[in-house]
Structures are given as structure tokens and as C-alpha cells.
Write an enzyme that holds these catalytic residues in place. Structure first.
Site, PDB file in Angstrom:
ATOM      1  N   HIS A   1       0.743  -1.465   0.066  1.00 30.08           N
ATOM      2  CA  HIS A   1       0.176   0.270   0.113  1.00 30.08           C
ATOM      3  C   HIS A   1       1.022   1.117   0.379  1.00 30.08           C
ATOM      4  O   HIS A   1       1.134   1.711   0.802  1.00 30.08           O
ATOM      5  CB  HIS A   1      -1.169  -0.125   1.481  1.00 30.08           C
ATOM      6  CG  HIS A   1      -1.710   0.550   0.771  1.00 30.08           C
ATOM      7  ND1 HIS A   1      -3.165   0.740   1.490  1.00 30.08           N
ATOM      8  CD2 HIS A   1      -2.073   2.366   0.928  1.00 30.08           C
ATOM      9  CE1 HIS A   1      -4.104   1.628   1.025  1.00 30.08           C
ATOM     10  NE2 HIS A   1      -3.854   2.727   1.153  1.00 30.08           N
TER      11      HIS A   1
ATOM     12  N   HIS B   1       1.067   5.057  -2.015  1.00 36.40           N
ATOM     13  CA  HIS B   1       0.288   6.223  -3.147  1.00 36.40           C
ATOM     14  C   HIS B   1       1.505   6.724  -4.196  1.00 36.40           C
ATOM     15  O   HIS B   1       2.217   6.820  -3.341  1.00 36.40           O
ATOM     16  CB  HIS B   1      -0.616   6.868  -2.713  1.00 36.40           C
ATOM     17  CG  HIS B   1      -1.810   6.093  -2.108  1.00 36.40           C
ATOM     18  ND1 HIS B   1      -2.766   5.910  -3.139  1.00 36.40           N
ATOM     19  CD2 HIS B   1      -2.255   5.620  -0.449  1.00 36.40           C
ATOM     20  CE1 HIS B   1      -3.969   5.257  -1.879  1.00 36.40           C
ATOM     21  NE2 HIS B   1      -3.352   5.098  -0.791  1.00 36.40           N
TER      22      HIS B   1
ATOM     23  N   ASP C   1       1.325   9.348  -6.138  1.00 34.42           N
ATOM     24  CA  ASP C   1       0.942  11.128  -6.150  1.00 34.42           C
ATOM     25  C   ASP C   1       0.820  10.953  -4.349  1.00 34.42           C
ATOM     26  O   ASP C   1       1.490  12.894  -4.021  1.00 34.42           O
ATOM     27  CB  ASP C   1      -0.546  11.163  -6.257  1.00 34.42           C
ATOM     28  CG  ASP C   1      -1.424  10.671  -5.532  1.00 34.42           C
ATOM     29  OD1 ASP C   1      -1.093   9.217  -5.106  1.00 34.42           O
ATOM     30  OD2 ASP C   1      -2.557  10.979  -5.202  1.00 34.42           O
TER      31      ASP C   1
ATOM     32  N   GLY D   1     -10.132   7.603  -1.602  1.00 36.59           N
ATOM     33  CA  GLY D   1     -11.082   8.562  -1.556  1.00 36.59           C
ATOM     34  C   GLY D   1     -11.707   8.692  -0.466  1.00 36.59           C
ATOM     35  O   GLY D   1     -11.402   8.004   0.423  1.00 36.59           O
TER      36      GLY D   1
ATOM     37  N   GLU E   1     -10.658   2.645   7.458  1.00 30.84           N
ATOM     38  CA  GLU E   1     -10.298   3.926   8.116  1.00 30.84           C
ATOM     39  C   GLU E   1     -10.765   5.211   8.522  1.00 30.84           C
ATOM     40  O   GLU E   1     -10.683   5.493   9.332  1.00 30.84           O
ATOM     41  CB  GLU E   1      -9.571   4.072   6.752  1.00 30.84           C
ATOM     42  CG  GLU E   1      -7.665   5.691   7.099  1.00 30.84           C
ATOM     43  CD  GLU E   1      -7.168   6.128   5.776  1.00 30.84           C
ATOM     44  OE1 GLU E   1      -6.271   6.703   6.050  1.00 30.84           O
ATOM     45  OE2 GLU E   1      -7.987   5.645   4.695  1.00 30.84           O
TER      46      GLU E   1
ATOM     47  N   ASP F   1       1.600   3.962   2.530  1.00 31.84           N
ATOM     48  CA  ASP F   1       0.630   4.519   2.515  1.00 31.84           C
ATOM     49  C   ASP F   1       0.967   5.616   1.654  1.00 31.84           C
ATOM     50  O   ASP F   1       0.624   5.633   0.577  1.00 31.84           O
ATOM     51  CB  ASP F   1      -0.509   5.618   3.694  1.00 31.84           C
ATOM     52  CG  ASP F   1      -1.893   5.593   3.526  1.00 31.84           C
ATOM     53  OD1 ASP F   1      -1.785   5.320   1.612  1.00 31.84           O
ATOM     54  OD2 ASP F   1      -2.130   6.306   3.536  1.00 31.84           O
TER      55      ASP F   1
END
Length: 355
Positions: A17, A19, A21, A178, A208, A296
Site C-alpha cells: 500500500h 500511493h 502521488d 478517496g 480507516e 501509504d
């Protein structure tokens, strides 16, 4: 046994996991922002990284999300996407990561005129360049892509189809990301029907920003892993006591060994956990849940896999605990079975633990 920073760095790591960006190099962000005239709060890499970390720690979701407006602003061309993906792979490899699943939302990178397939191709080109460059530098790493559909947008079917079409080249799975609260995965039924029909692996952000019922919804639509999932403990009566009683959702996740993609520092930043010392992942691990360790958003939260490992060691984890979580991640990856077995063997060899 206390692990030194060098010993932690040397441990093989499996990252499920992360991201794209949320993990840019601060120096790269500054350089690319200058090229397009995008204003950042600082042009000093160390100061910018510290400012982003402060925003993540603020507890203000609006301030937290502002960071991604900066990062996605520079991720709108093929060269920039390739560079960022290449650097991500190199940074992870240098941190001891031997396998990573990098996730990104193609729909967030089309403002500059790229098509969705062009976004995928640009990122994959960078991943391949990063793997090759890492090998030249003496690091062996493998990386796959997870395509995210944004929950608050309306392109989930399109992104699911995009992931399926690219499964043989680079895409190992699908995710929805999102706003979690108010956007349950059941809203995206047709996308998940198509994914099930294609026998395509799915992970879902859940547990989460919303509670255990969100994890239940993710399992209902076919998630093989749960992104974060730490609030599944809300379905356990007497959690943390000697006689916990598991609800149906928690029992399902435990019995089926559904990997939980926990991200210690990020989970604290998003208020899914009160602190790393009091993170639910410790007790979930003790109960036998399939807990994994992840970053993350490396830039936003100011972390690496090694720093997350170090934080867990400070919280009482042993090298055996880190090994168990890493082996769980290897078997929970979206690689084919024989390749997962090879990855697990690399983890076992790297930790030197007799099973």
C-alpha cells in the site's frame, strides 16, 4: 533484541500500500512545479517535506488533502509520471523493498491531455526504468501497479476495465480510494461485477475513515485485501481484553486471513489510530489477523518502510514480528501463486528464520 537502523534497512520488505502521488521526492516536486509555474509553500526540500508532515499531523483533513493538490499538479505529463514512478522504485529498492505494489488513480492525471491508457503506459515505463536502474545499483526489486478509482468521481467502471486490459503487462489489482465515509464500495457494483467476472484481484480502502461496516462492505464486493482496515476492531467486543468476542465481519477477516494493509504513521495522521504505541494493529496481530506493514504516503507522512519498521520496534515488535508481517504481505500480494511462493522464499532467506 534491539535492531539497529542498519539492521532494519537490510531486512527485506514487501509493500502492498503505497500511493504514487503521496511519495514523490520533495526535490523533484520543487523542480517540476517550477517548470509549470505551480506555487509551493516552500522551495527548500527539507522545509517543504517538514511542512507537508506538519499538515499531515494537524488532524485537519482539508490541510492534509492540500498536499495532494500540489503533487498531482506536477503529474500531468508522460515524462513527469515516468520520472516519478522511476524514482519511487529506486527509493523503495534502496530502502530494502523487494516487492512493491504502487497504486495511483489514472483519472487524476489527465488534466494535461493524457488519455487513461497513456497514463498507465507512462507510469509503467518509469517502473521498468526504475527496476533496471535499481538492479544496476545492486538492488533487486519487483513492482506492480494497482489502479485506483476515486470514490467521489464516476469512472469506476472505466478504471476497472482499464486495469483488466492491462493485467498482462503491469496491473496486478484494482482499488477504490478517496472519501470513504458516505461512499461505500456497494455504490460501484457494476465495476466489481466486471472485476469478479474477469477474476481480477481487488483491494478496497476501508476501515480507516469509516468503521467496521465499511470493511464488511469491502468484503461483500469481493475485496481480497483491505486498505488499512484498522477499525475492524470496532467489530470486536472486548477488544484488548482476555476474552474478545468477534463479530461476523471480524470473524470473516480472521478466518479467511484477509490481509490488512496497515500503515502505522498514516493511520495516526488520519485518526484511525490514536498513536503508534496504541495502534490496533498490535492487538489484531496478537489475535491472528493478517496484519501487514505499509507506508501509504511516504512524502506526506514523512516515512519509509524502514522508519515504519523502526517505529514498530520502538512499540515492542521483534524481528520475528516483522518477519511474520512481511511474509504475510508476500503471500497477500496479487502475484500468481508460484511467484508469491518465490517471493515468500526470498523473505524467509532474508530474515534467516527457521520455520
Amino acid at each position: 533484541m534491539t535492531l539497529t537502523p542498519d539492521e532494519i534497512l537490510a531486512l527485506p520488505k514487501v509493500l502492498l500500500h503505497d500511493h504514487l502521488d503521496g511519495g514523490l521526492r520533495a526535490s523533484t516536486l520543487i523542480e517540476l512545479a517550477a517548470e509549470i509555474g505551480h506555487e509551493l509553500p516552500s522551495t527548500d526540500p527539507h522545509e517543504l517535506a517538514a511542512m507537508f508532515r506538519a499538515q499531515a499531523e494537524s488532524g485537519d483533513l482539508v490541510r492534509y488533502l492540500e498536499v495532494f493538490a500540489h503533487t498531482t499538479a506536477v503529474m500531468q505529463t508522460a515524462p513527469n509520471l515516468s520520472r516519478i514512478a522511476r524514482e519511487a522504485v529506486l527509493d523503495l529498492a534502496a530502502d530494502g523493498v523487494i516487492y512493491a505494489e504502487l497504486r495511483y488513480a489514472p483519472e487524476l492525471h489527465v488534466a494535461g491531455g493524457l488519455g487513461l491508457q497513456e497514463v498507465v503506459e507512462a507510469v509503467q515505463a518509469g517502473v521498468e526504468e526504475g527496476v533496471a536502474a535499481a538492479l544496476e545499483a545492486g538492488y533487486a526489486i519487483r513492482a506492480g501497479a494497482l489502479l485506483c478509482a476515486m470514490r467521489h468521481l464516476d469512472r469506476s467502471e472505466e478504471i476497472a476495465a482499464l486495469a483488466i486490459v492491462n493485467r498482462d503487462r503491469c496491473c496486478v489489482g484494482f482499488d477504490i480510494a478517496g472519501p470513504e465515509d458516505g461512499f461505500p464500495p456497494t455504490r460501484f457494483g457494476p465495476a466489481f461485477v466486471a472485476l469478479r467476472a474477469a477474476h481480477f484481484p481487488v483491494t478496497v480502502h476501508a476501515g480507516e475513515a469509516a468503521g467496521a461496516e465499511s470493511v464488511g462492505d469491502a468484503l461483500f464486493v469481493g475485496a481480497r485485501r483491505i486498505g488499512h482496515g484498522v477499525r475492524i476492531h470496532e467489530d470486536i467486543e472486548g477488544f484488548g481484553t482476555e476474552e474478545p468476542v468477534l463479530g461476523l465481519i471480524a470473524r470473516h477477516a480472521l478466518d479467511q486471513q484477509i490481509p490488512l494493509e496497515c500503515s502505522p504513521t498514516s493511520n495516526v495522521h488520519t485518526a484511525a489510530a490514536p498513536s503508534i504505541a496504541e495502534h490496533p494493529m498490535h492487538e489484531l496481530r496478537n489475535l491472528g489477523f493478517a496484519v501487514t506493514v505499509n507506508t501509504d504516503n511516504r512524502l506526506v507522512s514523512g516515512v519509509s518502510m524502514s522508519s515504519e519498521f523502526a517505529a514498530l520496534v520502538d512499540a515492542g515488535w521483534t524481528v520475528e514480528d516483522l518477519f511474520e508481517a512481511t511474509l504475510t504481505a508476500a503471500w497477500g500480494s496479487f502475484l500468481p501463486y508460484d511467484e508469491r511462493a518465490d517471493l515468500a522464499e526470498l523473505v524467509i532467506e532474508g530474515y534467516g528464520i527457521d520455520l
